[in-house]
Write an enzyme that holds these catalytic residues in place. Sequence first.
Site, PDB file in Angstrom:
ATOM      1  N   GLN A   8       6.247   4.088   0.425  1.00 31.35           N
ATOM      2  CA  GLN A   8       6.952   5.610   0.568  1.00 31.35           C
ATOM      3  C   GLN A   8       7.965   5.672   1.432  1.00 31.35           C
ATOM      4  O   GLN A   8       8.879   6.695   1.077  1.00 31.35           O
ATOM      5  CB  GLN A   8       5.850   6.204   1.200  1.00 31.35           C
ATOM      6  CG  GLN A   8       4.655   6.800   0.145  1.00 31.35           C
ATOM      7  CD  GLN A   8       3.454   7.569   0.947  1.00 31.35           C
ATOM      8  OE1 GLN A   8       3.112   7.331   2.176  1.00 31.35           O
ATOM      9  NE2 GLN A   8       2.906   8.503   0.282  1.00 31.35           N
ATOM     10  N   CYS A  52       0.837  -1.202   0.123  1.00 31.57           N
ATOM     11  CA  CYS A  52      -0.038   0.099   0.164  1.00 31.57           C
ATOM     12  C   CYS A  52       0.827   1.338  -0.153  1.00 31.57           C
ATOM     13  O   CYS A  52       1.649   1.526  -0.808  1.00 31.57           O
ATOM     14  CB  CYS A  52      -0.930  -0.055   1.203  1.00 31.57           C
ATOM     15  SG  CYS A  52      -2.248   1.183   1.187  1.00 31.57           S
ATOM     16  N   HIS A  53       0.736   1.910   1.156  1.00 27.26           N
ATOM     17  CA  HIS A  53       1.701   3.147   1.194  1.00 27.26           C
ATOM     18  C   HIS A  53       3.137   2.933   1.882  1.00 27.26           C
ATOM     19  O   HIS A  53       3.814   3.805   1.877  1.00 27.26           O
ATOM     20  CB  HIS A  53       0.967   4.276   1.858  1.00 27.26           C
ATOM     21  CG  HIS A  53      -0.251   4.998   1.456  1.00 27.26           C
ATOM     22  ND1 HIS A  53      -1.288   4.342   1.134  1.00 27.26           N
ATOM     23  CD2 HIS A  53      -0.384   6.147   0.819  1.00 27.26           C
ATOM     24  CE1 HIS A  53      -2.038   5.185   0.463  1.00 27.26           C
ATOM     25  NE2 HIS A  53      -1.453   6.253   0.256  1.00 27.26           N
ATOM     26  N   GLY A  54       3.245   1.697   2.252  1.00 26.59           N
ATOM     27  CA  GLY A  54       4.658   1.194   3.026  1.00 26.59           C
ATOM     28  C   GLY A  54       5.699   1.559   1.920  1.00 26.59           C
ATOM     29  O   GLY A  54       6.962   2.071   2.585  1.00 26.59           O
TER      30      GLY A  54
END
Length: 205
Positions: free
Chosen positions: A143, A139-141
């Site tokens: 980033q 997911c946003h990991g």
Amino acid sequence: MITKSSVIAFFMLMFFASACNEEIKQEQNMQEPGQEKTLKVAVLTGEGFQDQEVYMPLGYLANRGVETVTVGESTGSVKAYNNSFSVMIEKTVDEVSVDEFDALLIPGGKAPSSLRENEKIIAFAKKFLESGKPVAAICHGPQILITAGVMEGRQATAYKTVREEMTQAGASFRDSALVVDDNLITSRNPGDLPKFAHELYERIK
């Protein structure tokens, strides 16, 4: 407060129930006495995590005898952004080292956007990927890895809103449930968790 024991129970009721049991039996039959090793995975997260992306991998790994340690900026309880669930951060990034773990897991949600502001968190993630050990981000990991400057030339995926940022960081974005590039494992969202968790375990078992 949600504890690790309740996470495991939740997982057993709702995720991979029958398939997991059969897989575990097969793996146990393949192990020889005296050769078992306790595997250990760092779970890097914080306030605003996505509940499924923390709970599901924790349960999946725990059901296979893998030790997990939640790591963050400070110890204590942190809450999910999408409900009232919480998890305990057991150790700060200052208290751990890459050498003591077999893999790094970076769940998504809103937590990565704040964790990426911490230089020690970024240094830990960068060192982990550069060590050659598995790093799994969903997911946003990713980033956190983008900020760490380790995505150039990599094939990876993430939540759709991270696509442009990932491309600007020099990565080749793939809209797939699971993308594996050497020791980097990435997925897009909670719907990809079965493949994501399985791949992480396969890499470390």
